[in-house]
Design a protein around this motif. Structure first.
Motif, PDB file in Angstrom:
ATOM      1  N   PRO A   1       0.810  -1.219   0.000  1.00  0.00           N
ATOM      2  CA  PRO A   1       0.000   0.000   0.000  1.00  0.00           C
ATOM      3  C   PRO A   1       0.844   1.271   0.000  1.00  0.00           C
ATOM      4  CG  PRO A   1       0.073  -0.928   2.207  1.00  0.00           C
ATOM      5  CD  PRO A   1       0.781  -1.905   1.305  1.00  0.00           C
ATOM      6  N   ASP A   2       2.150   1.158   0.123  1.00  0.00           N
ATOM      7  CA  ASP A   2       3.033   2.308   0.235  1.00  0.00           C
ATOM      8  C   ASP A   2       3.218   3.013  -1.112  1.00  0.00           C
ATOM      9  OD1 ASP A   2       4.585   1.563   3.094  1.00  0.00           O
ATOM     10  OD2 ASP A   2       3.895  -0.143   1.933  1.00  0.00           O
ATOM     11  N   VAL A   3       3.612   4.295  -1.035  1.00  0.00           N
ATOM     12  CA  VAL A   3       3.897   5.106  -2.222  1.00  0.00           C
ATOM     13  C   VAL A   3       5.265   5.768  -2.048  1.00  0.00           C
ATOM     14  CG1 VAL A   3       1.478   5.543  -2.813  1.00  0.00           C
ATOM     15  CG2 VAL A   3       2.675   7.087  -1.226  1.00  0.00           C
ATOM     16  N   LEU A   4       5.794   6.324  -3.145  1.00  0.00           N
ATOM     17  CA  LEU A   4       7.093   6.991  -3.143  1.00  0.00           C
ATOM     18  C   LEU A   4       6.964   8.390  -3.702  1.00  0.00           C
ATOM     19  CD1 LEU A   4       9.711   4.436  -4.558  1.00  0.00           C
ATOM     20  CD2 LEU A   4       9.643   5.328  -2.240  1.00  0.00           C
ATOM     21  N   PHE A   5       7.738   9.330  -3.147  1.00  0.00           N
ATOM     22  CA  PHE A   5       7.957  10.603  -3.817  1.00  0.00           C
ATOM     23  C   PHE A   5       9.433  10.961  -3.677  1.00  0.00           C
ATOM     24  CE2 PHE A   5       6.954  12.030   0.497  1.00  0.00           C
ATOM     25  CZ  PHE A   5       7.837  13.088   0.706  1.00  0.00           C
ATOM     26  N   VAL A   6       9.934  11.762  -4.617  1.00  0.00           N
ATOM     27  CA  VAL A   6      11.360  12.064  -4.686  1.00  0.00           C
ATOM     28  C   VAL A   6      11.595  13.516  -4.305  1.00  0.00           C
ATOM     29  CG1 VAL A   6      13.333  12.322  -6.252  1.00  0.00           C
ATOM     30  CG2 VAL A   6      11.863  10.304  -6.413  1.00  0.00           C
ATOM     31  N   GLU A   7      12.583  13.736  -3.449  1.00  0.00           N
ATOM     32  CA  GLU A   7      13.051  15.088  -3.121  1.00  0.00           C
ATOM     33  C   GLU A   7      14.571  15.074  -3.120  1.00  0.00           C
ATOM     34  OE1 GLU A   7      11.470  16.701   0.476  1.00  0.00           O
ATOM     35  OE2 GLU A   7       9.587  17.313  -0.461  1.00  0.00           O
ATOM     36  N   GLY A   8      15.178  15.764  -4.070  1.00  0.00           N
ATOM     37  CA  GLY A   8      16.626  15.800  -4.148  1.00  0.00           C
ATOM     38  C   GLY A   8      17.190  14.415  -4.348  1.00  0.00           C
ATOM     39  N   GLY A   9      18.144  14.014  -3.491  1.00  0.00           N
ATOM     40  CA  GLY A   9      18.773  12.713  -3.620  1.00  0.00           C
ATOM     41  C   GLY A   9      18.090  11.620  -2.825  1.00  0.00           C
ATOM     42  N   LYS A  10      16.840  11.850  -2.406  1.00  0.00           N
ATOM     43  CA  LYS A  10      16.121  10.877  -1.600  1.00  0.00           C
ATOM     44  C   LYS A  10      14.796  10.497  -2.250  1.00  0.00           C
ATOM     45  CE  LYS A  10      18.050  12.632   2.754  1.00  0.00           C
ATOM     46  NZ  LYS A  10      17.733  13.235   4.062  1.00  0.00           N
ATOM     47  N   ALA A  11      14.437   9.224  -2.101  1.00  0.00           N
ATOM     48  CA  ALA A  11      13.107   8.744  -2.458  1.00  0.00           C
ATOM     49  C   ALA A  11      12.405   8.401  -1.155  1.00  0.00           C
ATOM     50  CB  ALA A  11      13.194   7.523  -3.363  1.00  0.00           C
ATOM     51  N   CYS A  12      11.316   9.083  -0.868  1.00  0.00           N
ATOM     52  CA  CYS A  12      10.651   8.978   0.431  1.00  0.00           C
ATOM     53  C   CYS A  12       9.489   8.000   0.364  1.00  0.00           C
ATOM     54  CB  CYS A  12      10.153  10.349   0.879  1.00  0.00           C
ATOM     55  SG  CYS A  12      11.476  11.580   1.028  1.00  0.00           S
ATOM     56  N   LEU A  13       9.480   7.059   1.300  1.00  0.00           N
ATOM     57  CA  LEU A  13       8.444   6.028   1.375  1.00  0.00           C
ATOM     58  C   LEU A  13       7.348   6.480   2.340  1.00  0.00           C
ATOM     59  CD1 LEU A  13       7.877   3.041   0.402  1.00  0.00           C
ATOM     60  CD2 LEU A  13       8.808   2.339   2.619  1.00  0.00           C
ATOM     61  N   VAL A  14       6.098   6.384   1.890  1.00  0.00           N
ATOM     62  CA  VAL A  14       4.946   6.808   2.691  1.00  0.00           C
ATOM     63  C   VAL A  14       3.877   5.727   2.616  1.00  0.00           C
ATOM     64  CG1 VAL A  14       3.104   8.517   2.950  1.00  0.00           C
ATOM     65  CG2 VAL A  14       5.397   9.256   2.277  1.00  0.00           C
ATOM     66  N   ASN A  15       3.273   5.434   3.763  1.00  0.00           N
ATOM     67  CA  ASN A  15       2.121   4.525   3.815  1.00  0.00           C
ATOM     68  C   ASN A  15       0.887   5.361   4.116  1.00  0.00           C
ATOM     69  OD1 ASN A  15       0.412   2.302   4.040  1.00  0.00           O
ATOM     70  ND2 ASN A  15       0.930   1.961   6.183  1.00  0.00           N
ATOM     71  N   PRO A  16       0.118   5.764   3.102  1.00  0.00           N
ATOM     72  CA  PRO A  16      -1.036   6.642   3.331  1.00  0.00           C
ATOM     73  C   PRO A  16      -2.177   5.896   4.027  1.00  0.00           C
ATOM     74  CG  PRO A  16      -0.906   6.011   1.006  1.00  0.00           C
ATOM     75  CD  PRO A  16       0.308   5.442   1.677  1.00  0.00           C
ATOM     76  N   GLN A  17      -2.578   6.407   5.193  1.00  0.00           N
ATOM     77  CA  GLN A  17      -3.641   5.800   5.981  1.00  0.00           C
ATOM     78  C   GLN A  17      -4.858   6.718   6.025  1.00  0.00           C
ATOM     79  OE1 GLN A  17      -3.046   2.566   8.103  1.00  0.00           O
ATOM     80  NE2 GLN A  17      -1.914   2.646   6.176  1.00  0.00           N
ATOM     81  N   SER A  18      -6.039   6.131   6.028  1.00  0.00           N
ATOM     82  CA  SER A  18      -7.261   6.941   6.071  1.00  0.00           C
ATOM     83  C   SER A  18      -7.368   7.721   7.381  1.00  0.00           C
ATOM     84  CB  SER A  18      -8.488   6.044   5.895  1.00  0.00           C
ATOM     85  OG  SER A  18      -8.524   5.047   6.901  1.00  0.00           O
ATOM     86  N   ALA A  19      -6.669   7.270   8.419  1.00  0.00           N
ATOM     87  CA  ALA A  19      -6.714   7.953   9.717  1.00  0.00           C
ATOM     88  C   ALA A  19      -5.610   9.001   9.872  1.00  0.00           C
ATOM     89  CB  ALA A  19      -6.602   6.928  10.841  1.00  0.00           C
TER      90      ALA A  19
END
Length: 520
Positions: A357-375
């Motif tokens: 269920p996780d997603v990624l976004f990129v900022e500079g030299g990093k790819a950030c992992l996020v698990n978007p929760q409804s809460a």
């Protein structure tokens, strides 16, 4: 002796590593006395090179053949109590591979750590047209050597059978071979373009980030970018965009995302001349990466979870995986996963993210992992202290409201099928079926988790719309925000940010931002 390397500790102790056919030995010199040699505990074919750097442990790179006569480049650690117990050897981690009986070999590896770990090795090709070519790579910043996260090796413009030794001292890094010596400064160089910006547009969304900057050139100051005082302004340079405000404390800015300059364009018209810079973020690196070799994990045992494979692939383009939040699936699922030669980076990343269920976004030299929760709670509010110029808010039905997941029960040797439902949607709009088939899913729990992940993705996509606001320099992709807009009947309504567009136009006194919205 087909390879030899040494590394000092700060106290003066030294360890000497050398390869004698298929055995790697270490000899230590402690308090002025040489100790007996100690053999490693690995089984391989003949070895051809070794490099060493001390950093808490003796960190090694080794070239040679495995027991099946395949040519390999490995990383290895001889422990000194840092990340590996003193006097023990870590597992060999494969970094490059060429099959037995082929035309490729790896030899003569060198390594140093001026800032991050940097290595050079020889790729030998015995076919038509034969060559001995150095390749270089570096470890991803802020990662441990034991993680073995290295950028995809890059060819160096030289023919050399004996390789390139790398070392550093003071403000410089050095390369040497029997035919030449090279030197490069270690200090960071920068060029501030802020005062000449006429207009700017930054667009960030899933799997894409673009920056377009227009610089005034009426005085011809940017006629020759990439040369002289503008030598840094060349394709491939890093462009950092740090938006900000003028506040009571003065001029303040954020440390915004980094981009890579892709192209330049000179424009001219009556009374106006400008230089336009077109840059892209790290997603372009991911999309342009093509696998040179086959990689496979978890065929017979659990080796790397989804998160670890993501980190490996992102490292091949120089991006570090950083966790903002994560699901239990991304660290607990070990799929039988193969990357074939010529697979593209974005395709591989998309396949991996389809498991979780996780997603990624990129900022500079990093790819950030996020698990978007409804809460998830709101991180910022719009409509009260932060004005909304314009708003559009859409809520639609889910693109699919039933997920049928087919896995394979390896214990009973038969398929298993698990359905996940969004009953409220099914009751109002009928059955909208999505199907997933994955033989890695060998239990009901794993199949249910996959179905829930796909429904969450559908739920987030069912929302839409956008708001136009004064710039918020701290806003990030996948943040949850709350919106109060009485004109649309919203009172602290929660939305998720799925895209950002920032626009600056000095001529029109315009400095604003569009936020594309989805459901929480």
């Amino acid at each position: 002796i087909n390879g030899i390397a040494a590394a000092y500790k700060s106290n003066g102790d030294i360890a000497l590593f050398f390869a004698d056919q298929a055995t790697l030995y270490v000899m230590k010199r402690l308090e002025g006395s040489w100790q007996d040699r100690v053999a490693w505990d690995k089984s391989t074919g003949d070895l051809s090179g070794v490099a060493a750097v001390y950093d808490g442990d003796w960190n090694l790179l080794v070239t040679g053949r495995d027991s099946g006569a395949n040519f390999k480049l490995w990383s290895l650690v001889y422990g000194d109590g840092g990340n590996v117990s003193a006097g023990t050897w870590s597992a060999l981690k494969e970094m490059a591979s060429a099959p037995s009986g082929g035309d490729f070999e790896y030899h003569r590896v060198f390594m140093d750590k001026p800032d991050v770990y940097r290595m050079f090795f020889i790729e030998k090709f015995t076919g038509t047209e034969a060559y001995n070519r150095p390749f270089w790579s570096y470890s991803v910043p802020d990662t441990e050597f034991t993680a073995s996260l290295w950028r995809e090796p890059v060819p160096f413009n030289l023919s050399s059978e004996y390789g390139l030794a790398v070392a550093h001292h003071g403000d410089y890094c050095w390369l040497s071979s029997p035919a030449g010596i090279w030197r490069a400064g270690l200090g960071e160089e920068s060029l501030d373009l802020s005062g000449d910006v006429i207009s700017l547009r930054e667009e960030l969304e899933a799997e894409n980030g673009q920056l377009v900057v227009e610089l005034r050139n009426d005085d011809g100051g940017y006629n020759s970018p990439g040369t002289g005082e503008l030598s840094l302004l060349a394709p491939g340079c890093q462009m950092d965009f740090s938006p900000g405000y003028r506040t009571a404390a003065g001029n303040e800015s954020s440390s915004g995302p980094g981009f890579i300059l892709e192209s330049r364009e000179h424009t001219s018209s009556a009374g106006k001349a400008s230089l336009v810079l077109y840059a892209a973020d790290g997603w372009t690196l991911v999309k342009n990466w093509i696998s040179r070799h086959q990689f496979r994990w978890n065929k017979d045992s659990d080796e790397m979870c989804v998160k670890d494979i993501l980190a490996f692939v992102l490292a091949r383009v120089g991006l570090k995986l950083e966790v903002k939040s994560q699901s239990s699936v991304v660290t607990g699922f070990y799929p039988d996963f193969t990357i074939n030669p010529d697979n593209r980076g974005d395709t591989v990343i998309r396949r991996l993210l389809s498991f979780v269920p996780d997603v990624l976004f990129v900022e500079g030299g990093k790819a950030c992992l996020v698990n978007p929760q409804s809460a998830d709670g709101s991180v910022y509010s719009y409509g009260a202290g932060h004005a909304i110029y314009e708003g559009r808010y859409r809520q639609g039905v889910l693109p699919y409201n039933r997920i049928e997941v087919e896995g394979y029960d390896t214990v009973n040797d038969k398929p298993l099928i698990v359905n996940t439902f969004a009953w409220g949607e099914i009751n109002t709009v009928g059955d909208r079926l999505g199907r997933v088939r994955d033989r890695n899913l060998n239990s009901v729990a794993k199949a249910e988790a996959r179905g829930v992940a796909y429904l969450r993705e559908a739920e987030i996509a069912s929302g839409g719309g956008a708001i136009r606001v004064p710039v918020n320099c701290g806003q990030q992709l996948y943040d949850v925000i709350d919106i109060t807009d009485s004109r649309a009947g919203l009172d602290a309504g929660k939305k998720r940010v799925l895209g950002l567009t920032l626009v600056f136009d000095a001529g029109r006194a315009r400095y604003e931002q569009w936020l594309n919205l989805g459901s929480v």
